[in-house]
Scaffold this motif. Structure first.
Motif, PDB file in Angstrom:
ATOM      1  N   THR A   1      -1.018  -1.231   7.468  1.00 27.91           N
ATOM      2  CA  THR A   1      -2.080  -1.992   6.804  1.00 27.91           C
ATOM      3  C   THR A   1      -1.914  -3.462   7.164  1.00 27.91           C
TER       4      THR A   1
ATOM      5  N   VAL B   1      -5.254   6.104   0.724  1.00 28.81           N
ATOM      6  CA  VAL B   1      -4.365   4.951   0.754  1.00 28.81           C
ATOM      7  C   VAL B   1      -4.666   4.160  -0.505  1.00 28.81           C
ATOM      8  N   ARG B   2      -3.614   3.807  -1.231  1.00 31.45           N
ATOM      9  CA  ARG B   2      -3.763   3.073  -2.491  1.00 31.45           C
ATOM     10  C   ARG B   2      -3.177   1.680  -2.323  1.00 31.45           C
TER      11      ARG B   2
ATOM     12  N   HIS C   1       0.388   5.523   0.743  1.00 31.50           N
ATOM     13  CA  HIS C   1      -0.576   6.448   1.342  1.00 31.50           C
ATOM     14  C   HIS C   1       0.003   7.847   1.456  1.00 31.50           C
ATOM     15  N   THR C   2      -0.904   8.809   1.503  1.00 34.94           N
ATOM     16  CA  THR C   2      -0.491  10.178   1.803  1.00 34.94           C
ATOM     17  C   THR C   2      -0.208  10.282   3.296  1.00 34.94           C
TER      18      THR C   2
ATOM     19  N   GLY D   1      -8.263   1.616  -3.665  1.00 35.86           N
ATOM     20  CA  GLY D   1      -7.862   2.160  -2.379  1.00 35.86           C
ATOM     21  C   GLY D   1      -9.017   2.793  -1.651  1.00 35.86           C
TER      22      GLY D   1
ATOM     23  N   LEU E   1       1.058   4.670   8.033  1.00 36.30           N
ATOM     24  CA  LEU E   1      -0.150   3.867   8.081  1.00 36.30           C
ATOM     25  C   LEU E   1       0.228   2.395   8.085  1.00 36.30           C
TER      26      LEU E   1
ATOM     27  N   PHE F   1      -3.187  10.688   5.657  1.00 36.40           N
ATOM     28  CA  PHE F   1      -4.122   9.625   6.042  1.00 36.40           C
ATOM     29  C   PHE F   1      -3.924   9.215   7.503  1.00 36.40           C
TER      30      PHE F   1
ATOM     31  N   CYS G   1      -6.680  -0.807   8.518  1.00 34.84           N
ATOM     32  CA  CYS G   1      -5.827   0.374   8.338  1.00 34.84           C
ATOM     33  C   CYS G   1      -5.755   1.122   9.661  1.00 34.84           C
TER      34      CYS G   1
ATOM     35  N   SER H   1       0.841  -1.194   0.000  1.00 33.39           N
ATOM     36  CA  SER H   1       0.000   0.000   0.000  1.00 33.39           C
ATOM     37  C   SER H   1       0.876   1.244   0.000  1.00 33.39           C
TER      38      SER H   1
END
Length: 400
Positions: free
Chosen positions: A69, A324-325, A32-33, A309, A67, A36, A60, A30
């Motif tokens: 996951t 989050v991708r 993510h910014t 995401g 983050l 997040f 998450c 994953s």
């Protein structure tokens, strides 16, 4: 909020519950910014995501500025219904219910971060009814039974108990005649549903999936809105009716007179799965594969590259706040559920040793629990029989 990126790697760490068709065990990654995990910290929450395609429940949770996951394996998980005390997962042929044993979390995670630990309580065998959305209401758990095109409940004896179906259907049939998929409760009772077609033949909705979607009222059965492109996830929130126009990749509000929808945000994926916290909408995105089911819908024509995401949208202005991708093995998700008040939860579904020595008892029974027998003098602690030593004796969960 900042739009920096973090990169995470995670491998599935649970055994499935038996699969008709096991998903490939590929790397689960994953991106993510940085906003997040920051947002999760600010609202004191975590996010659950189900991916039937990869056979995972994704947890998450914020770990400082990154983050985490966390993946648990299930057999085709789709619908989710959860709060701080309960977690219910609709899988391929079963509905699994978990309860929060917070004390067990201390034995799972020595750092003390785990503030909720969902342990298995019951599983109900439904057969393959293609469970889509689920919701906890004033009368218990409601399921969208897509295979039989109805809303149903469980009674612990039958596979399911039908409670409502669209009036244009001639009867119950396991033929997915209209692809009933989404459910919105109002005051704890079913009020709105979405379907992909107003059809009464096996898979009849497929012929006009591009614009045949409908929004209906329960229990009247009145069709309030037609012409939607693969609608999902209706929600009543802050006095407004929200819906995901999945085929368009949109988060929308239904106009009060039901004359159409107003687009709040357009995102780079097939929208499915929706939850709210304050002004923020947590929207699930799927890549959608190039199959007959998804071909010809607007988003596949608009975007050659689609993303999987969770996107967070500020509903006040339609702006992207965080995302989050998911990459590689995870391409499609179904449900998104925000757990407010639980920052770092875990779900135990396959650690049978831990499950075997964790107990929940009624409050009255706890008063009668005897203190543990002290070890014999000179006994080797390494050889002590721990098979019945409880990790936690917990009182029954408070009412919700």
């Amino acid at each position: 909020m900042g739009q920096g990126f973090g990169l995470g790697n995670a491998l599935g760490d649970g055994l499935g519950d038996g699969s008709l068709e096991s998903p490939k065990q590929e790397p689960l990654r994953s991106v993510h910014t940085t906003s997040f995990p920051k947002l999760l910290n600010e609202i004191g929450a975590s996010v659950l995501v189900s991916t039937y395609q990869a056979g995972k429940l994704i947890i998450c949770r914020s770990e400082g500025e990154t983050l985490n996951t966390h993946f648990r394996n299930f057999n085709r998980p789709m619908g989710l219904a959860a709060n701080k005390q309960r977690l219910i997962i609709g899988a391929a042929t079963q509905v699994h219910e978990f309860r929060n044993f917070p004390e067990v979390g201390k034995s799972v995670d020595e750092t003390g971060r785990t503030d909720a630990c969902y342990m298995p309580r019951t599983s109900c065998v439904t057969g393959d009814i293609d469970i889509h959305e689920m919701a906890l209401g004033t009368e218990g758990l409601w399921l969208v039974n897509t295979r039989f095109s109805c809303l149903c409940v469980l009674d612990g004896w039958n596979s399911f108990v039908p409670r409502w179906r669209p009036p244009f259907l001639s009867g119950l049939s396991n033929e997915d005649r209209c692809h009933l998929n989404g459910l919105a409760l109002v005051d704890g009772k079913p009020k709105y549903v979405t379907a992909l077609g107003e059809t009464d033949t096996r898979g009849g909705w497929r012929a006009n999936k591009k614009s045949g979607g409908i929004l209906m009222e329960v229990p009247s059965g009145e069709i309030l809105l037609r012409g939607l492109s693969m609608p999902h996830s209706p929600r009543w929130y802050n006095g407004k009716l929200w819906v995901l126009e999945s085929g368009e990749g949109r988060l929308s509000i239904v106009k009060p007179d039901f004359s159409g929808t107003e687009t709040v945000a357009e995102v780079p994926g097939f929208t499915r799965g929706l939850d709210f916290v304050g002004p923020f909408a947590f929207v699930g995105l799927s890549q959608v594969r190039e199959t007959a089911v998804f071909s010809g819908i607007p988003i596949t024509e608009r975007l050659t590259e689609r993303i999987c995401g969770v996107w967070v949208i500020d509903t006040r202005n339609g702006k992207e706040v965080a995302f989050v991708r998911f990459e590689d093995a995870v391409q499609e998700i179904f449900a998104v559920q925000v757990l407010v008040g639980t920052r770092f939860p875990d779900v135990i579904n396959d650690d049978w040793k831990l499950i075997g020595r964790s107990y929940m008892l009624p409050n009255e029974a706890l008063k009668d629990v005897a203190p543990p027998t002290p070890p014999e003098e000179g006994a080797d602690p390494e050889k002590e029989d721990k098979s019945v030593k409880p990790d936690a004796l917990l009182p029954e969960s408070p009412s919700e």
